[in-house]
Write a protein that holds these residues in place. Structure first.
Motif, PDB file in Angstrom:
ATOM      1  N   ALA A   1       0.847  -1.193   0.000  1.00  0.00           N
ATOM      2  CA  ALA A   1       0.000   0.000   0.000  1.00  0.00           C
ATOM      3  C   ALA A   1       0.883   1.244   0.000  1.00  0.00           C
ATOM      4  O   ALA A   1       0.899   1.998   0.978  1.00  0.00           O
ATOM      5  CB  ALA A   1      -0.930  -0.012   1.213  1.00  0.00           C
ATOM      6  N   PRO A   2       1.628   1.482  -1.082  1.00  0.00           N
ATOM      7  CA  PRO A   2       2.606   2.577  -1.075  1.00  0.00           C
ATOM      8  C   PRO A   2       1.983   3.957  -0.928  1.00  0.00           C
ATOM      9  O   PRO A   2       2.635   4.873  -0.436  1.00  0.00           O
ATOM     10  CB  PRO A   2       3.312   2.427  -2.431  1.00  0.00           C
ATOM     11  N   ASP A   3       0.718   4.097  -1.324  1.00  0.00           N
ATOM     12  CA  ASP A   3       0.055   5.393  -1.188  1.00  0.00           C
ATOM     13  C   ASP A   3      -0.983   5.373  -0.075  1.00  0.00           C
ATOM     14  O   ASP A   3      -1.878   6.217  -0.042  1.00  0.00           O
ATOM     15  CB  ASP A   3      -0.613   5.796  -2.510  1.00  0.00           C
ATOM     16  N   GLY A   4      -0.883   4.401   0.791  1.00  0.00           N
ATOM     17  CA  GLY A   4      -1.819   4.345   1.907  1.00  0.00           C
ATOM     18  C   GLY A   4      -3.082   3.563   1.633  1.00  0.00           C
ATOM     19  O   GLY A   4      -3.922   3.413   2.515  1.00  0.00           O
ATOM     20  N   GLN A   5      -3.232   3.098   0.417  1.00  0.00           N
ATOM     21  CA  GLN A   5      -4.370   2.258   0.073  1.00  0.00           C
ATOM     22  C   GLN A   5      -3.853   0.997  -0.625  1.00  0.00           C
ATOM     23  O   GLN A   5      -2.853   1.056  -1.347  1.00  0.00           O
ATOM     24  CB  GLN A   5      -5.356   2.998  -0.848  1.00  0.00           C
ATOM     25  N   PRO A   6      -4.527  -0.113  -0.404  1.00  0.00           N
ATOM     26  CA  PRO A   6      -3.986  -1.369  -0.943  1.00  0.00           C
ATOM     27  C   PRO A   6      -3.956  -1.383  -2.468  1.00  0.00           C
ATOM     28  O   PRO A   6      -4.918  -0.975  -3.116  1.00  0.00           O
ATOM     29  CB  PRO A   6      -4.939  -2.433  -0.391  1.00  0.00           C
ATOM     30  N   LEU A   7      -2.837  -1.866  -3.010  1.00  0.00           N
ATOM     31  CA  LEU A   7      -2.735  -2.001  -4.463  1.00  0.00           C
ATOM     32  C   LEU A   7      -3.625  -3.130  -4.960  1.00  0.00           C
ATOM     33  O   LEU A   7      -4.099  -3.103  -6.092  1.00  0.00           O
ATOM     34  CB  LEU A   7      -1.283  -2.289  -4.854  1.00  0.00           C
ATOM     35  N   TYR A   8      -3.827  -4.124  -4.103  1.00  0.00           N
ATOM     36  CA  TYR A   8      -4.679  -5.242  -4.479  1.00  0.00           C
ATOM     37  C   TYR A   8      -5.795  -5.384  -3.435  1.00  0.00           C
ATOM     38  O   TYR A   8      -5.707  -6.206  -2.521  1.00  0.00           O
ATOM     39  CB  TYR A   8      -3.848  -6.527  -4.605  1.00  0.00           C
ATOM     40  N   PRO A   9      -6.833  -4.581  -3.586  1.00  0.00           N
ATOM     41  CA  PRO A   9      -7.920  -4.608  -2.595  1.00  0.00           C
ATOM     42  C   PRO A   9      -8.556  -6.002  -2.509  1.00  0.00           C
ATOM     43  O   PRO A   9      -8.761  -6.667  -3.526  1.00  0.00           O
ATOM     44  CB  PRO A   9      -8.919  -3.579  -3.140  1.00  0.00           C
ATOM     45  N   GLY A  10      -8.839  -6.409  -1.303  1.00  0.00           N
ATOM     46  CA  GLY A  10      -9.516  -7.682  -1.106  1.00  0.00           C
ATOM     47  C   GLY A  10      -8.608  -8.891  -1.170  1.00  0.00           C
ATOM     48  O   GLY A  10      -9.068 -10.021  -1.020  1.00  0.00           O
ATOM     49  N   VAL A  11      -7.326  -8.652  -1.408  1.00  0.00           N
ATOM     50  CA  VAL A  11      -6.376  -9.764  -1.493  1.00  0.00           C
ATOM     51  C   VAL A  11      -5.596  -9.853  -0.170  1.00  0.00           C
ATOM     52  O   VAL A  11      -5.099  -8.842   0.328  1.00  0.00           O
ATOM     53  CB  VAL A  11      -5.403  -9.555  -2.668  1.00  0.00           C
ATOM     54  N   SER A  12      -5.535 -11.043   0.402  1.00  0.00           N
ATOM     55  CA  SER A  12      -4.801 -11.253   1.647  1.00  0.00           C
ATOM     56  C   SER A  12      -3.328 -11.525   1.347  1.00  0.00           C
ATOM     57  O   SER A  12      -2.954 -11.833   0.208  1.00  0.00           O
ATOM     58  CB  SER A  12      -5.391 -12.443   2.411  1.00  0.00           C
ATOM     59  N   TYR A  13      -2.521 -11.398   2.386  1.00  0.00           N
ATOM     60  CA  TYR A  13      -1.090 -11.694   2.274  1.00  0.00           C
ATOM     61  C   TYR A  13      -0.739 -12.773   3.293  1.00  0.00           C
ATOM     62  O   TYR A  13      -1.035 -12.631   4.478  1.00  0.00           O
ATOM     63  CB  TYR A  13      -0.251 -10.449   2.529  1.00  0.00           C
ATOM     64  N   LEU A  14      -0.130 -13.833   2.811  1.00  0.00           N
ATOM     65  CA  LEU A  14       0.334 -14.907   3.687  1.00  0.00           C
ATOM     66  C   LEU A  14       1.855 -14.811   3.805  1.00  0.00           C
ATOM     67  O   LEU A  14       2.545 -14.730   2.792  1.00  0.00           O
ATOM     68  CB  LEU A  14      -0.055 -16.270   3.101  1.00  0.00           C
ATOM     69  N   VAL A  15       2.354 -14.765   5.029  1.00  0.00           N
ATOM     70  CA  VAL A  15       3.792 -14.703   5.261  1.00  0.00           C
ATOM     71  C   VAL A  15       4.220 -15.976   5.982  1.00  0.00           C
ATOM     72  O   VAL A  15       3.609 -16.372   6.981  1.00  0.00           O
ATOM     73  CB  VAL A  15       4.184 -13.464   6.090  1.00  0.00           C
ATOM     74  N   VAL A  16       5.236 -16.618   5.453  1.00  0.00           N
ATOM     75  CA  VAL A  16       5.721 -17.882   6.001  1.00  0.00           C
ATOM     76  C   VAL A  16       7.131 -17.667   6.555  1.00  0.00           C
ATOM     77  O   VAL A  16       8.011 -17.179   5.842  1.00  0.00           O
ATOM     78  CB  VAL A  16       5.765 -18.975   4.908  1.00  0.00           C
ATOM     79  N   SER A  17       7.314 -17.998   7.799  1.00  0.00           N
ATOM     80  CA  SER A  17       8.639 -17.898   8.413  1.00  0.00           C
ATOM     81  C   SER A  17       9.396 -19.199   8.186  1.00  0.00           C
ATOM     82  O   SER A  17       8.902 -20.283   8.518  1.00  0.00           O
ATOM     83  CB  SER A  17       8.489 -17.634   9.914  1.00  0.00           C
ATOM     84  N   VAL A  18      10.593 -19.084   7.612  1.00  0.00           N
ATOM     85  CA  VAL A  18      11.449 -20.258   7.428  1.00  0.00           C
ATOM     86  C   VAL A  18      12.730 -20.030   8.225  1.00  0.00           C
ATOM     87  O   VAL A  18      13.471 -19.088   7.962  1.00  0.00           O
ATOM     88  CB  VAL A  18      11.784 -20.496   5.940  1.00  0.00           C
TER      89      VAL A  18
END
Lengths: 355, 94
Positions: free
Chosen positions: A309-326
């Motif tokens: 969200a570089p301008d404060g709003q999501p670039l991909y609205p409605g899309v979740s982000y999954l982060v995996v710790s390895v």
């Protein structure tokens, strides 16, 4: 190892359990698995205070100096502060408030128990602080991680001191200890209300219950280690979720323009967005973007937030982000994040996905 | 005449159209034509130095123009130019 109460009995009684792993930031072996059994009382101020307690406990478990300030030098100090706040009986209930500050290589959090809530909108002066605790954080204890780990400490340090009932138990378990109960050493899949207290759009629950999806992400994340892996989660017309692994183009961008792309694939990812269009051509809709963090936690980093969200709003609205710790080539945790328009930021959805 | 694919966040400039046909034989010329038809959109694509913003990728065909000839990348009739928000991120502090 001692338990305040038998965790198995409490787990069966209250039906919720949280397992987390503490890891060394330099990528060494995980040191502790913290297990907590808790009831539904861990809400409101208890939940808020629990976040700090959890940071403290996790930091202490990692052998880090988490509270170097004069305000709170030990766990006993925290106990005394909370005890102080709990009396006298006719005093108004304190309000727990947070002030979080991050720096490039760490951060600090102040938790202040105050006589009233701060009215941010009116610019009201700070309410009187009844007690304040400052916790200095290492980089592994980000705000998102603390939220994830937070609820586990509510029982021992807050419910007990504030006299909440029922009183659950907290156990710190060395996961390598063969004497630990088997169910504490066995991977658990988590579900239920989140430590953040916010209900997500539901993708987490669907993902958590889908072993093949999780295995696919884990296999790719481990195979790419020590570089970050990335990809998409798409939903077909039949409603079925599917994991798509994509090349991490970060090194290519870095080689082209190191000033604009200072990071390598070791600590960053860039994927070919045209792949989304190709999935759309196949009738598959993007629902989540996933990537791994190598030898770092499953948090939504400042870089992740800025890119999403570089301008404060999501670039991909409605899309979740999954982060995996390895960590050291093995998956140590996963978290799902979605946009919360109430705060104009990404928040963790539910509790962490079990290992 | 190439076609420029418009991402959702920028469709407020194009009356919700997801694709716009423009004149131009390079990516740069096509983007200038796009801005002429839909003023203001270019400021969302270029930074103050006139370079494509860090968080925007412009594709000609299946390749980011940064790896081609940049804004001088040739395009022809029927070619597709795609403006796409970058998908990126990474661990650790900024």
């Amino acid at each position: 190892m001692t338990f305040a109460r038998d965790p198995k009995e409490l787990f069966e009684r209250y039906g919720r359990q949280l397992l987390v792993s503490g890891v060394e930031f330099d990528g060494q072996q995980r040191l502790h698995r913290l297990a907590a059994v808790f009831g539904a009382e861990a809400t409101g101020p208890a939940q808020a205070a629990a976040e700090v307690c959890a940071r403290y406990l996790v930091g202490a478990g990692l052998g880090r100096a988490v509270a170097p300030s004069a305000w709170a030098a030990s766990l006993a100090d925290l106990d005394r502060q909370l005890t102080l706040v709990a009396s006298p009986a006719d005093a108004p209930p304190p309000v727990a408030q947070f002030w979080f500050a991050s720096r490039p290589y760490g951060g600090s959090v102040d938790i202040a128990l105050t006589d009233r809530a701060t009215d941010w909108a009116s610019g009201d002066a700070d309410p009187a602080r009844v007690a304040t605790l400052r916790v200095e954080l290492g980089q592994e204890a980000t705000d998102a991680d603390a939220v994830a780990w937070g609820t586990l400490a509510a029982d021992l340090l807050v419910a007990d001191q504030l006299g909440l009932d029922p009183l659950p138990a907290l156990a710190v378990v060395d996961w390598r200890d063969p004497a630990a109960p088997a169910y504490l050493r066995t991977p658990h899949r988590l579900s239920g209300a989140g430590a953040s207290g916010r209900a997500g759009p539901g993708l987490l629950a669907e993902y958590s219950g889908h072993a093949a999806l999780r295995d696919a992400v884990a296999a790719e994340a481990c195979a790419r280690y020590p570089c970050e892996a990335c990809g998409l989660i798409v939903r077909g017309a039949d409603g079925v979720l599917e994991v798509v692994a994509t090349p991490n183009l970060q090194d290519r961008y870095h080689a082209l323009d190191p000033a604009a792309y200072p990071r390598t694939a070791r600590t960053a990812y860039t994927l070919n967005e045209r792949l989304i269009a190709r999935q759309a051509d196949l009738g598959k809709r993007l629902v989540a973007i996933w990537h791994s963090h190598c030898d770092a936690g499953a948090y939504f980093s400042a870089e992740d937030a800025r890119c999403a969200a570089p301008d404060g709003q999501p670039l991909y609205p409605g899309v979740s982000y999954l982060v995996v710790s390895v960590i050291a080539g093995r998956v140590a945790g996963e978290r799902m994040f979605h946009w919360d328009s109430d705060i104009d930021g990404y928040v963790a959805e539910g509790t962490p996905v079990g290992q | 005449m190439p076609t420029i694919k418009i991402p959702t966040p920028l469709r407020k400039f194009t009356a919700d159209k997801d694709a716009v046909d423009v004149a131009g034989d390079t990516v740069g010329a096509a983007l200038q034509a796009l801005d002429a038809a839909h003023p203001g959109i270019l400021a969302k694509i270029f930074d103050d130095e006139g370079k494509i913003r860090r968080f925007i990728n412009v594709y000609a065909g299946d390749e980011d123009v940064r790896f081609q000839d940049g804004l001088k990348t040739k395009v022809g009739a029927g070619d597709e130019i795609a403006i796409i928000p970058a998908i990126a991120g990474g661990a650790g502090a900024p």
